[in-house]
Motif scaffolding. Structure first.
Motif, PDB file in Angstrom:
ATOM      1  N   ASP A  21       0.432  33.977   2.955  1.00 41.20           N
ATOM      2  CA  ASP A  21      -0.213  32.864   3.522  1.00 41.20           C
ATOM      3  C   ASP A  21      -1.854  33.188   3.486  1.00 41.20           C
ATOM      4  N   ARG A  22      -1.944  34.736   4.221  1.00 42.71           N
ATOM      5  CA  ARG A  22      -3.365  35.159   4.233  1.00 42.71           C
ATOM      6  C   ARG A  22      -4.022  35.285   2.871  1.00 42.71           C
ATOM      7  N   LEU A  23      -3.255  35.871   1.932  1.00 44.61           N
ATOM      8  CA  LEU A  23      -3.544  36.188   0.579  1.00 44.61           C
ATOM      9  C   LEU A  23      -4.041  35.049  -0.076  1.00 44.61           C
ATOM     10  N   ALA A  24      -3.342  33.901  -0.015  1.00 41.25           N
ATOM     11  CA  ALA A  24      -3.667  32.721  -0.535  1.00 41.25           C
ATOM     12  C   ALA A  24      -4.868  32.240  -0.093  1.00 41.25           C
ATOM     13  N   VAL A  83      -2.243  25.968   5.639  1.00 42.00           N
ATOM     14  CA  VAL A  83      -2.012  27.125   6.582  1.00 42.00           C
ATOM     15  C   VAL A  83      -0.565  27.001   7.468  1.00 42.00           C
ATOM     16  N   HIS A  84       0.066  28.102   7.102  1.00 43.63           N
ATOM     17  CA  HIS A  84       1.275  28.072   8.055  1.00 43.63           C
ATOM     18  C   HIS A  84       0.952  28.113   9.663  1.00 43.63           C
ATOM     19  N   PRO A  85       1.706  27.440  10.372  1.00 47.77           N
ATOM     20  CA  PRO A  85       1.278  27.378  11.911  1.00 47.77           C
ATOM     21  C   PRO A  85       1.249  28.816  12.569  1.00 47.77           C
ATOM     22  N   GLY A  86       2.201  29.705  12.029  1.00 46.01           N
ATOM     23  CA  GLY A  86       2.076  31.241  12.467  1.00 46.01           C
ATOM     24  C   GLY A  86       1.042  31.878  12.115  1.00 46.01           C
ATOM     25  N   ALA A  87       0.235  31.401  11.120  1.00 41.65           N
ATOM     26  CA  ALA A  87      -1.183  31.977  10.728  1.00 41.65           C
ATOM     27  C   ALA A  87      -2.316  31.666  11.683  1.00 41.65           C
ATOM     28  N   TYR A 113      -4.889  38.264  14.753  1.00 39.64           N
ATOM     29  CA  TYR A 113      -5.312  39.140  13.510  1.00 39.64           C
ATOM     30  C   TYR A 113      -5.735  38.159  12.350  1.00 39.64           C
ATOM     31  N   LEU A 114      -4.741  37.487  12.033  1.00 42.75           N
ATOM     32  CA  LEU A 114      -5.061  36.344  10.889  1.00 42.75           C
ATOM     33  C   LEU A 114      -6.213  35.456  11.014  1.00 42.75           C
ATOM     34  N   ALA A 115      -6.025  35.017  12.161  1.00 41.62           N
ATOM     35  CA  ALA A 115      -7.267  34.076  12.573  1.00 41.62           C
ATOM     36  C   ALA A 115      -8.760  34.739  12.403  1.00 41.62           C
ATOM     37  N   ALA A 116      -8.968  35.945  13.026  1.00 44.07           N
ATOM     38  CA  ALA A 116     -10.107  36.746  12.792  1.00 44.07           C
ATOM     39  C   ALA A 116     -10.235  37.160  11.320  1.00 44.07           C
ATOM     40  N   ALA A 117      -9.218  37.258  10.494  1.00 38.57           N
ATOM     41  CA  ALA A 117      -9.553  37.584   9.152  1.00 38.57           C
ATOM     42  C   ALA A 117     -10.106  36.310   8.553  1.00 38.57           C
ATOM     43  N   LEU A 118      -9.607  35.281   8.971  1.00 38.56           N
ATOM     44  CA  LEU A 118     -10.221  34.095   8.106  1.00 38.56           C
ATOM     45  C   LEU A 118     -11.803  34.077   8.680  1.00 38.56           C
ATOM     46  N   LEU A 170     -19.896  30.657   4.412  1.00 40.67           N
ATOM     47  CA  LEU A 170     -19.418  29.679   4.151  1.00 40.67           C
ATOM     48  C   LEU A 170     -19.078  29.074   5.734  1.00 40.67           C
ATOM     49  N   SER A 171     -19.676  28.042   6.122  1.00 42.31           N
ATOM     50  CA  SER A 171     -19.490  27.471   7.406  1.00 42.31           C
ATOM     51  C   SER A 171     -18.144  27.092   7.722  1.00 42.31           C
ATOM     52  N   PRO A 172     -17.719  27.342   8.792  1.00 37.82           N
ATOM     53  CA  PRO A 172     -16.299  26.494   9.233  1.00 37.82           C
ATOM     54  C   PRO A 172     -16.169  25.187   9.167  1.00 37.82           C
ATOM     55  N   ARG A 173     -17.476  24.440   9.059  1.00 41.41           N
ATOM     56  CA  ARG A 173     -17.563  22.942   8.783  1.00 41.41           C
ATOM     57  C   ARG A 173     -17.214  22.760   7.691  1.00 41.41           C
ATOM     58  N   ARG A 174     -17.123  23.487   6.631  1.00 43.38           N
ATOM     59  CA  ARG A 174     -16.743  23.148   5.170  1.00 43.38           C
ATOM     60  C   ARG A 174     -15.375  23.394   5.162  1.00 43.38           C
ATOM     61  N   ILE A 175     -14.499  23.649   6.166  1.00 42.48           N
ATOM     62  CA  ILE A 175     -13.158  23.919   5.945  1.00 42.48           C
ATOM     63  C   ILE A 175     -12.282  23.133   6.748  1.00 42.48           C
ATOM     64  N   VAL A 176     -10.991  22.532   6.223  1.00 36.74           N
ATOM     65  CA  VAL A 176     -10.287  21.578   6.672  1.00 36.74           C
ATOM     66  C   VAL A 176      -8.935  22.520   6.806  1.00 36.74           C
TER      67      VAL A 176
END
Length: 422
Positions: free
Chosen positions: A87-90, A112-116, A121-126, A135-141
């Motif tokens: 999921d993180r790789l995708a 996004v898988h709920p677990g991610a 760690y995965l949240a920080a990686a995103l 890229l601003s978080p406001r561009r991401i749904v």
């Protein structure tokens, strides 16, 4: 590889490569024996008539360049306990390719898988990837997939934190699996994506076609924007327009591609389908007006006779003799029904025995009904409701109503018509 491509590859995460296909650059990455890359399916605003976002979708090929279904990729990852890593790789792959896409204001929809979302760690990686790509978080749904969450309270808290950082939240596949009304209250998404199966049912079943606009209206009242996915035919596109959906996604408007949507083609497509929807809606209104004409004439005459002092049972006969006329009844100025329903035909009375506990409406209060409020607010003119479900027989119904003076009292005469769409 050009110098520019070398620079982009060097700035990408380890293992990512830039390839050029049909003049389009895009990143790919190896995962075991599979090559993974991205395509983007445009998401259109029907009102703006253009793409407002792109959903990142995974594409995979094996060592012989044969396509492998994304479901198989994630299915194998689940078997190996590797779902969150894939999921993180995708996510990373879609972000890299979205940056190359060159979209300047559109959203990127990330599954996004709920677990991610709940893994720090995965949240920080995103967040780190977004910062690196500017890229601003406001561009991401963030599309919360419908899989079961082990700890829903923890997921809701994680969603809240992502929203506080500027991300938008979408609930994916509403109406399927674990994605239901309860999850809307728990996660409070900004956008709700209606599952393809709901649109498919509505396209083939009249009862579901009636429900869909009400469902969209309910979500709007809850403060959610609505996206209908899986729109593949003109008929389904018309249904999306008819139910007042905000966004659409599907093959009819645009297929997944490595590149951006063709803006001119999209505007033409949406404009043409909107024009045809308008023409069909106007034709339907003309048919309905013609259909109502004999009922209105008979009802107006009944109101005149009632005001002149004739009894209700006598004045309604001409109205009730029409094919789909169901009943007449009289309300006082406070919405309370005076007397029983007046029903003419024996077959109607026999049918109503299925709902025998509701048959005697004498003394019932219809104050809440739109037909009563409309009549009281604008007396001496006939009002026509939108089709609604009659409590008398649980069937679609349209009610005519008029407030008039009967002696020294204000009364509201009402007449129900069975209303099956033709």
């Amino acid at each position: 590889m050009t110098i520019a491509q070398q620079e982009r590859t060097a700035s990408a995460p380890h293992g990512f490569d830039v390839e050029v296909t049909s003049g389009l650059e895009r990143f790919s990455v190896q995962h075991g024996e599979l090559t993974l890359t991205s395509v983007f399916q445009p998401i259109f605003s029907l009102s703006h008539m253009r793409a407002v976002g792109y959903e990142g979708l995974l594409r995979a090929h094996d060592a012989l360049d044969r396509p492998v279904s994304p479901l198989d990729v994630f299915g194998e990852a689940a078997r190996l306990g590797d779902v969150l890593q894939v999921d993180r790789l995708a996510q990373t792959l879609h972000l890299e390719n979205f940056k190359v896409l060159g979209a300047e204001r559109e959203w990127l929809f990330l599954n996004v898988h709920p677990g991610a979302l709940t893994d720090p760690y995965l949240a920080a990686a995103l967040l780190a990837n977004l910062k690196r790509l500017d890229l601003s978080p406001r561009r991401i749904v963030l599309e919360v997939l419908e899989q079961r969450a082990e700890d829903l309270e923890r997921l809701a808290d994680a969603v809240r934190q992502f929203r506080e950082r500027g991300f938008l939240i979408a609930l994916d596949d509403f109406g399927a699996g674990h994605s239901n009304v309860e999850r809307i209250w728990q996660l409070n998404p900004d956008i709700v994506k209606l599952d393809r199966i709901m649109l498919s049912h509505a396209a083939h079943r009249a009862d579901m076609a009636t429900i869909l606009p009400g469902l969209v209206a309910l979500l709007h009242e809850a403060g959610k924007l609505v996206l209908i996915e899986g729109v593949e035919t003109e008929h389904e596109a018309q249904m999306a327009l008819a139910c007042d959906a905000d966004f659409v996604q599907g093959f009819f408007f645009g297929r997944p591609n490595p590149g951006a949507a063709d803006a001119a083609h999209a505007a033409t497509c949406i404009s043409e389908v909107t024009d045809r929807y308008r023409d069909q809606a106007e034709a339907r209104e003309r048919r309905n007006a013609s259909r109502l004409t004999p009922y209105l004439r008979a009802f107006e005459r009944a109101a005149e006779r009632l005001a002149a002092g004739e009894p209700l049972e006598e004045v309604c006969w001409n109205f009730l003799a029409l094919d789909h006329a169901a009943r007449c009844f009289l309300l006082d100025a406070k919405g309370k029904q005076a007397g029983r329903n007046v029903v003419l035909r024996a077959d109607r009375a026999a049918h109503e025995t299925r709902f025998l506990p509701l048959a005697d409406a004498q003394g019932a209060n219809w104050l809440r009904r739109p037909y009563f409020r409309a009549a009281i607010n604008a007396p001496e003119r006939v009002h026509v409701t939108r089709p609604y479900l009659s409590i008398n027989e649980a069937l679609p119904c349209v009610t005519l109503s008029v407030a008039t003076r009967v002696g020294d009292q204000t009364c509201v005469l009402c007449g129900d018509i069975d209303w099956v769409e033709e």
